[in-house]
Motif scaffolding. Structure first.
Motif, PDB file in Angstrom:
ATOM      1  N   SER A 117      -5.262  -8.519  12.630  1.00  0.00           N
ATOM      2  CA  SER A 117      -4.662  -8.402  11.292  1.00  0.00           C
ATOM      3  C   SER A 117      -3.329  -7.660  11.374  1.00  0.00           C
ATOM      4  CB  SER A 117      -5.611  -7.658  10.350  1.00  0.00           C
ATOM      5  OG  SER A 117      -6.876  -8.295  10.303  1.00  0.00           O
ATOM      6  N   THR A 118      -2.582  -7.735  10.279  1.00  0.00           N
ATOM      7  CA  THR A 118      -1.268  -7.099  10.219  1.00  0.00           C
ATOM      8  C   THR A 118      -1.345  -5.767   9.493  1.00  0.00           C
ATOM      9  OG1 THR A 118      -0.681  -8.114   8.106  1.00  0.00           O
ATOM     10  CG2 THR A 118      -0.200  -9.390  10.104  1.00  0.00           C
ATOM     11  N   SER A 119      -0.222  -5.025   9.541  1.00  0.00           N
ATOM     12  CA  SER A 119      -0.152  -3.757   8.812  1.00  0.00           C
ATOM     13  C   SER A 119      -0.276  -3.992   7.312  1.00  0.00           C
ATOM     14  CB  SER A 119       1.159  -3.032   9.144  1.00  0.00           C
ATOM     15  OG  SER A 119       2.263  -3.893   8.982  1.00  0.00           O
ATOM     16  N   GLN A 120       0.265  -5.119   6.852  1.00  0.00           N
ATOM     17  CA  GLN A 120       0.130  -5.466   5.436  1.00  0.00           C
ATOM     18  C   GLN A 120      -1.340  -5.689   5.079  1.00  0.00           C
ATOM     19  OE1 GLN A 120       0.477  -9.461   3.197  1.00  0.00           O
ATOM     20  NE2 GLN A 120       2.591  -8.820   3.568  1.00  0.00           N
ATOM     21  N   ASP A 121      -2.069  -6.371   5.955  1.00  0.00           N
ATOM     22  CA  ASP A 121      -3.498  -6.620   5.717  1.00  0.00           C
ATOM     23  C   ASP A 121      -4.263  -5.300   5.581  1.00  0.00           C
ATOM     24  OD1 ASP A 121      -3.114  -9.367   5.882  1.00  0.00           O
ATOM     25  OD2 ASP A 121      -3.505  -9.404   8.045  1.00  0.00           O
ATOM     26  N   LEU A 122      -3.932  -4.348   6.467  1.00  0.00           N
ATOM     27  CA  LEU A 122      -4.613  -3.054   6.428  1.00  0.00           C
ATOM     28  C   LEU A 122      -4.358  -2.350   5.102  1.00  0.00           C
ATOM     29  CD1 LEU A 122      -6.065  -0.562   7.577  1.00  0.00           C
ATOM     30  CD2 LEU A 122      -3.879   0.117   8.602  1.00  0.00           C
ATOM     31  N   PHE A 123      -3.090  -2.301   4.712  1.00  0.00           N
ATOM     32  CA  PHE A 123      -2.746  -1.597   3.483  1.00  0.00           C
ATOM     33  C   PHE A 123      -3.431  -2.236   2.281  1.00  0.00           C
ATOM     34  CE2 PHE A 123      -0.371  -0.119  -0.108  1.00  0.00           C
ATOM     35  CZ  PHE A 123       0.087   1.141   0.259  1.00  0.00           C
ATOM     36  N   GLU A 124      -3.373  -3.562   2.170  1.00  0.00           N
ATOM     37  CA  GLU A 124      -3.963  -4.250   1.023  1.00  0.00           C
ATOM     38  C   GLU A 124      -5.485  -4.146   1.027  1.00  0.00           C
ATOM     39  OE1 GLU A 124      -2.087  -5.475  -1.553  1.00  0.00           O
ATOM     40  OE2 GLU A 124      -0.594  -4.396  -0.346  1.00  0.00           O
ATOM     41  N   ALA A 125      -6.090  -4.184   2.221  1.00  0.00           N
ATOM     42  CA  ALA A 125      -7.553  -4.033   2.307  1.00  0.00           C
ATOM     43  C   ALA A 125      -7.968  -2.650   1.819  1.00  0.00           C
ATOM     44  CB  ALA A 125      -8.025  -4.247   3.741  1.00  0.00           C
ATOM     45  N   PHE A 126      -7.171  -1.651   2.207  1.00  0.00           N
ATOM     46  CA  PHE A 126      -7.477  -0.284   1.764  1.00  0.00           C
ATOM     47  C   PHE A 126      -7.315  -0.159   0.257  1.00  0.00           C
ATOM     48  CE2 PHE A 126      -6.481   4.124   0.854  1.00  0.00           C
ATOM     49  CZ  PHE A 126      -7.503   4.782   1.527  1.00  0.00           C
ATOM     50  N   ILE A 127      -6.241  -0.751  -0.276  1.00  0.00           N
ATOM     51  CA  ILE A 127      -5.996  -0.714  -1.717  1.00  0.00           C
ATOM     52  C   ILE A 127      -7.178  -1.322  -2.476  1.00  0.00           C
ATOM     53  CG2 ILE A 127      -4.642  -1.807  -3.571  1.00  0.00           C
ATOM     54  CD1 ILE A 127      -3.095   0.437  -2.540  1.00  0.00           C
ATOM     55  N   LYS A 128      -7.644  -2.472  -2.016  1.00  0.00           N
ATOM     56  CA  LYS A 128      -8.687  -3.209  -2.740  1.00  0.00           C
ATOM     57  C   LYS A 128     -10.040  -2.518  -2.691  1.00  0.00           C
ATOM     58  CE  LYS A 128      -6.488  -7.712  -2.398  1.00  0.00           C
ATOM     59  NZ  LYS A 128      -6.483  -9.042  -1.760  1.00  0.00           N
TER      60      LYS A 128
END
Length: 614
Positions: free
Chosen positions: A101-112
């Motif tokens: 996964s990407t850094s964007q995926d990590l951030f959005e997964a954490f947000i959700k």
């Protein structure tokens, strides 16, 4: 979120707050986004330390052109108390995550999976994704149009636009420095090339200005803080950008301050959607004047009343207020009212499914009236600037106690000869009683909600109070023949002052109705308790969680016109017949009790108990 990340996030909960976890994740994703090799090199170095990790965050921010002084200062505090082992484990787990996964995926997964997605982190704007999707679908932002969110929070709406167009011209403003910096990093992860997130109080100082003039935008969508109180109204009166030309909002709530700011930030052909509370659409005073002026400019295109419970931070009803400075010819001098309180999908938290969103959008885009759901209302038919859709879009079915679910024939109801209650009576509010006013030896007795049961007033047990010397007590005293009606709560209580009383006042949860000589008080009570009366009260009441029946709404109730003689005849017949029935019921209840005693005796239980009181 990946199981490993969920595990480490769970460990972090014990050693950091929600906001601190956001800062940590923001820092890690920034380093990874800058150079995918940095985290691995950092962990493999023999001299790994917290300071070395922070140095990588600083380098990443500088080389990516991101200014995050607030995040860096907060990171110092977090790292100081965070155990080295926990930081290392967090970084190892994130590296494992980054393999697929990407850094964007990590951030959005954490947000959700975190509370900020539902708005629980200090009140920042974190509107649920399904509401954002609906609002943006309605707004229909083209790739060439500029976009503003003046209360952007963590930028949930902004990233929805960036997913489709990273080069979209977007400006956001957020009052919280840390939140605005986190949002800046978040937009960077989406590859934004034309997005600017600014920090500051938008009511006091909008940051989107050029040469002292307010920058204007083609489209705006925002969720402003709901019900935010103001220390004073001076910022509205002294605004150098003339943003509050529609009127000065009250100190009690800044809802229309945020909305007025948004409208004033639009271009001459601009469009906006505001998510706000339903109360902002019908409250009186200064807000009513602001709404009326905005209506006079024909800026309101539609209002959508949403289902309750979509925002986890509140259960109050919310609405989408749709503003269009360049309405199409078919929409001019009209407002499309949409009531979709019942359109919702259920999970741990209420949400709008894709089907729900499409259904609501179709109602808006087709601009048509649909029975019990939507209605096109002429501006001339909007009274007191009242923009609440439930005032205009009626559900014709209602449950009535003792009768079941009824369907009302509005056409037949409108054919009945009626008169507005306000034209045949004097209606007064109750006294705003506080605990300091109550006294066992008080001069006045007070009727409270609990004192009215089954349409009767328990005069013997009324509490007592005193009032201040300058109180115009005559405005609150009731007398024989007055009808009282409760104004708050899900169940409306109605009673008649049927005896001569002295020094009796109503609490603030009641209004008194003093009728003229042509209307019998009992007749009015019986009508208001009828299915048609109850239906009118339901339609006129505001609010979903706590029902509020305003004085103006009581005045607007339509009462059937008939002679006083006919009223008394109907009352007399009903009371005589009902008395006979109740007497028969009482006799039958006695027979049932005697039959039970005979049965107990036949069981041989006659000497095991005695009746002390009947």
């Amino acid at each position: 979120m990946d199981k490993q990340l969920w595990t480490i996030a769970d460990k972090l909960r014990g050693s950091s707050t929600q906001g601190e976890r956001i800062i940590l994740v923001t820092s890690i994703t920034l380093v990874q986004y800058h150079d995918e090799k940095n985290l691995q090199s950092l962990l493999q170095s023999l001299d790994f330390s917290k300071e070395k990790f922070k140095r990588q965050v600083i380098i990443a921010a500088k080389e990516l052109g991101v200014e995050i002084p607030g995040v860096l200062e907060e990171l110092d505090f977090i790292l100081e108390k965070l155990e080295m082992k926990v930081l290392q484990e967090l970084l190892f787990n994130t590296l494992e995550y980054f393999k697929t996964s990407t850094s964007q995926d990590l951030f959005e997964a954490f947000i959700k999976t975190s509370e900020i997605n539902s708005g629980k982190n200090g009140g920042e704007n974190s509107t649920p994704d399904s509401v954002n999707k609906l609002a943006l679908k309605v707004l229909n932002v083209s790739r060439e149009e500029s976009f503003l969110d003046p209360s952007c929070g963590y930028g949930n709406a902004i990233v929805n636009l960036l997913k489709d167009n990273p080069s979209q011209k977007i400006v956001g403003q957020e009052i919280n420095l840390l939140v605005s910096e986190v949002t800046t990093v978040r937009t960077l992860l989406f590859g934004s090339t034309n997005t600017s997130i600014k920090t500051g109080d938008v009511l006091r100082e909008p940051k989107y200005t050029n040469n002292g003039k307010l920058e204007r935008f083609d489209t705006i969508y925002t969720t402003a803080p709901m019900g935010m109180k103001m220390r004073s109204t001076e910022i509205f009166k002294e605004d150098t950008y003339n943003r509050f030309l529609y009127g000065v909002p009250p100190k009690s709530t800044a809802d229309w301050g945020f909305i007025s700011n948004g409208i004033s930030s639009l271009t001459n052909n601009g469009r906006a959607v505001f998510l706000t509370n339903a109360g902002a659409l019908f409250r009186g005073g200064a807000e009513k004047k602001i709404r009326q002026r905005i209506l006079d400019f024909d800026l309101v295109e539609a209002v959508i009343l949403l289902a309750p419970g979509l925002l986890s931070t509140t259960t109050i009803p919310t609405v989408l207020l749709i503003i269009n400075k360049k309405k199409s010819e078919t929409r001019k001098n009209k407002v499309l009212m949409i009531n979709v309180e019942e359109i919702v999908s259920k999970d741990k938290q209420n949400f709008l499914s894709d089907e729900n969103i499409q259904f609501i959008y179709d109602l808006y885009s087709k601009n048509q009236g649909v029975d019990q759901v939507s209605k096109i209302v002429d501006l001339s038919d909007i009274k007191d600037g009242d923009l609440l859709p439930s005032r205009y879009v009626f559900n014709t079915e209602m449950k009535v106690e003792g009768l079941g679910t009824l369907r009302f024939n509005l056409e037949k109801m409108n054919q009945i000869s009626t008169v507005e209650l306000g034209k045949i009576s004097e209606i007064k509010r109750g006294f705003n009683l506080t605990s300091k006013d109550e006294s066992e030896n008080g001069i006045y007795r007070v009727i409270k909600i609990s004192d009215v049961q089954g349409g009767k007033i328990d005069f013997e047990h009324l509490s007592r109070c005193n009032v201040k010397k300058n109180t115009k007590i005559d405005n609150f005293l009731v007398k024989k023949g007055d009808v009282i009606i409760s104004t708050r709560g899900m169940n409306i209580k109605i009673a008649v002052i049927s005896e001569d009383v002295k020094n009796v006042i109503l609490s603030q949860n009641f209004n008194s109705i003093h009728l003229n000589e042509k209307i019998d008080p009992t007749w009015l009570k019986m009508f208001l308790e009828s299915p048609v009366g109850q239906y009118q009260l339901e339609l006129n009441a505001a609010g979903t969680v706590v029902r509020l029946l305003q004085t103006e709404a009581i005045k607007a109730l339509k009462i059937p016109i008939t002679s006083l003689e006919k009223q008394k005849e109907i009352i007399s017949i009903y009371e005589k017949e009902s008395e006979k029935i109740y007497n028969e019921i009482e006799k039958l209840q006695i027979q049932i009790k005697n039959k039970k005693l005979e049965m107990f005796n036949s069981m041989g239980l006659e000497e095991t108990f005695e009746i002390l009181e009947k």
